[in-house]
Design a protein around this motif. Structure first.
Motif, PDB file in Angstrom:
ATOM      1  N   UNK A  46       0.828  -1.207   0.000  1.00  0.00           N
ATOM      2  CA  UNK A  46       0.000   0.000   0.000  1.00  0.00           C
ATOM      3  C   UNK A  46       0.863   1.257   0.000  1.00  0.00           C
ATOM      4  N   UNK A  47       2.062   1.148   0.536  1.00  0.00           N
ATOM      5  CA  UNK A  47       3.091   2.186   0.454  1.00  0.00           C
ATOM      6  C   UNK A  47       4.410   1.474   0.179  1.00  0.00           C
ATOM      7  N   UNK A  48       5.219   2.027  -0.723  1.00  0.00           N
ATOM      8  CA  UNK A  48       6.540   1.448  -0.999  1.00  0.00           C
ATOM      9  C   UNK A  48       7.500   2.585  -1.319  1.00  0.00           C
ATOM     10  N   UNK A  49       8.364   2.888  -0.353  1.00  0.00           N
ATOM     11  CA  UNK A  49       9.311   3.987  -0.473  1.00  0.00           C
ATOM     12  C   UNK A  49      10.722   3.416  -0.488  1.00  0.00           C
ATOM     13  N   UNK A  50      11.521   3.872  -1.423  1.00  0.00           N
ATOM     14  CA  UNK A  50      12.846   3.303  -1.666  1.00  0.00           C
ATOM     15  C   UNK A  50      13.920   4.263  -1.179  1.00  0.00           C
ATOM     16  N   UNK A  51      14.768   3.762  -0.283  1.00  0.00           N
ATOM     17  CA  UNK A  51      15.840   4.563   0.279  1.00  0.00           C
ATOM     18  C   UNK A  51      17.199   4.165  -0.253  1.00  0.00           C
ATOM     19  N   UNK A  52      18.246   4.491   0.473  1.00  0.00           N
ATOM     20  CA  UNK A  52      19.616   4.257  -0.004  1.00  0.00           C
ATOM     21  C   UNK A  52      19.963   2.772  -0.072  1.00  0.00           C
ATOM     22  N   UNK A  53      20.984   2.471  -0.859  1.00  0.00           N
ATOM     23  CA  UNK A  53      21.476   1.100  -0.989  1.00  0.00           C
ATOM     24  C   UNK A  53      22.282   0.736   0.248  1.00  0.00           C
ATOM     25  N   UNK A  54      22.048  -0.459   0.777  1.00  0.00           N
ATOM     26  CA  UNK A  54      22.795  -0.930   1.934  1.00  0.00           C
ATOM     27  C   UNK A  54      24.140  -1.475   1.476  1.00  0.00           C
ATOM     28  N   UNK A  55      25.232  -0.993   2.037  1.00  0.00           N
ATOM     29  CA  UNK A  55      26.551  -1.408   1.543  1.00  0.00           C
ATOM     30  C   UNK A  55      26.856  -2.884   1.780  1.00  0.00           C
TER      31      UNK A  55
END
Length: 309
Positions: free
Chosen positions: A22-31
């Motif tokens: 219902x919500x999908x927010x994309x953040x930074x790549x995990x190293x």
């Protein structure tokens, strides 16, 4: 000395519900693993596969899977193998029997929810594996698998494997529109990164707080999930790679969906409606215009039953 496994009998079955973001927010790549951090609201749907764990045919040398049209070495079979390796369960060979109803490669976690169902069934039949072990095995299989261990409503963080679960379900009904195109999840994430930078960790946290407040209101008062929170950062990428996805979103909006959004990484789209009656009417309008659609409801739980002899 090996332990004597409990008798499997005729086996056990359960449903493996599709998952909607219902919500999908994309953040930074995990190293450490190359995955993106996410803030996501996951809701199970009544659209579901049927999954059973039953004795393999006499003489079978190893566990196998029976699912027409799906590769024999799939995620569900890996789940059974991983469970055996982690618990030492040495029951005779088993067959994972799957009746597919969730569209394949649709962005609705069909393969992941099947794998989660197998872990639940194996734990039930063997009497082994506590919740912590199942969670560990599920996370190792894929970020969407842990949610399927307890179908329902959850707020996900990490790459999707860290879950805060909620009682109840999101209100309303959805119209699901599959698309006959292939979209790989990695390609959609790459396109999303190319279209716009990922959100910052601070932005993800701010959204998490807003979403958490909304989910608490849903659980406590039956409030409607706010339409402004129904955001999918992968939606534009899915449309860019498969324009039919954009056409389906427009068709859903024209049919009255509020909101309409892409499921996960696509290509399936869904439209929210206030109730099943409104969703059924919208699905009929879409069908009249040549758009295949089906109706599903938010749901929780997935009971395990014995397979009839």
């Amino acid at each position: 000395m090996s332990s004597v496994p409990p008798p499997v009998g005729t086996g056990a079955r359960t449903i493996a519900p599709a998952k909607l973001n219902a919500t999908l927010l994309v953040g930074p790549v995990r190293p450490h693993d190359g995955r993106h951090d996410l803030t996501s609201v996951m809701q199970s749907l009544t659209l579901a596969d049927d999954v059973a764990l039953v004795p393999a045919p006499v003489g079978a040398p190893a566990d196998d899977v029976d699912c027409p049209g799906v590769d024999g070495d799939n995620l569900a079979l890996r789940a059974l193998r991983d469970f055996r390796a982690a618990t030492g369960w040495d029951a005779p060979p088993l067959t994972v029997r799957i009746v597919k109803r969730i569209p394949v490669a649709a962005g609705m976690a069909g393969g992941s929810t099947d794998a989660a169902a197998v872990l639940r069934l194996a734990a039930h039949l063997s009497g082994r594996g506590d919740a912590a072990l199942l969670q560990e095995l599920a996370a190792g299989l894929g970020a969407d698998v842990p949610h399927g261990l307890e179908p329902g409503l959850a707020l996900a963080a990490g790459a999707g494997e860290r879950l805060e679960r909620f009682d109840g379900d999101l209100p309303g009904a959805v119209v699901v529109v599959p698309a006959d195109v292939g979209l790989s999840t990695p390609s959609v994430f790459r396109e999303a990164d190319a279209l716009r930078p990922p959100r910052t960790a601070d932005d993800l946290e701010a959204w998490r707080v807003r979403v958490l407040d909304a989910l608490r209101a849903v659980g406590a008062h039956g409030a409607t999930y706010p339409a402004e929170l129904a955001v999918n950062d992968l939606g534009a990428a899915a449309v860019s790679l498969a324009p039919v996805v954009g056409a389906h979103l427009e068709a859903l909006r024209h049919a009255g969906a509020a909101p309409a959004l892409v499921c996960g990484s696509g290509p399936t789209t869904v439209g929210w409606f206030p109730d099943a009656e409104a969703a059924e009417a919208a699905a009929a309008r879409l069908a009249a215009d040549g758009v295949d659609a089906l109706v599903a409801l938010p749901t929780s739980g997935a009971p395990i039953e014995a397979v009839p002899a």
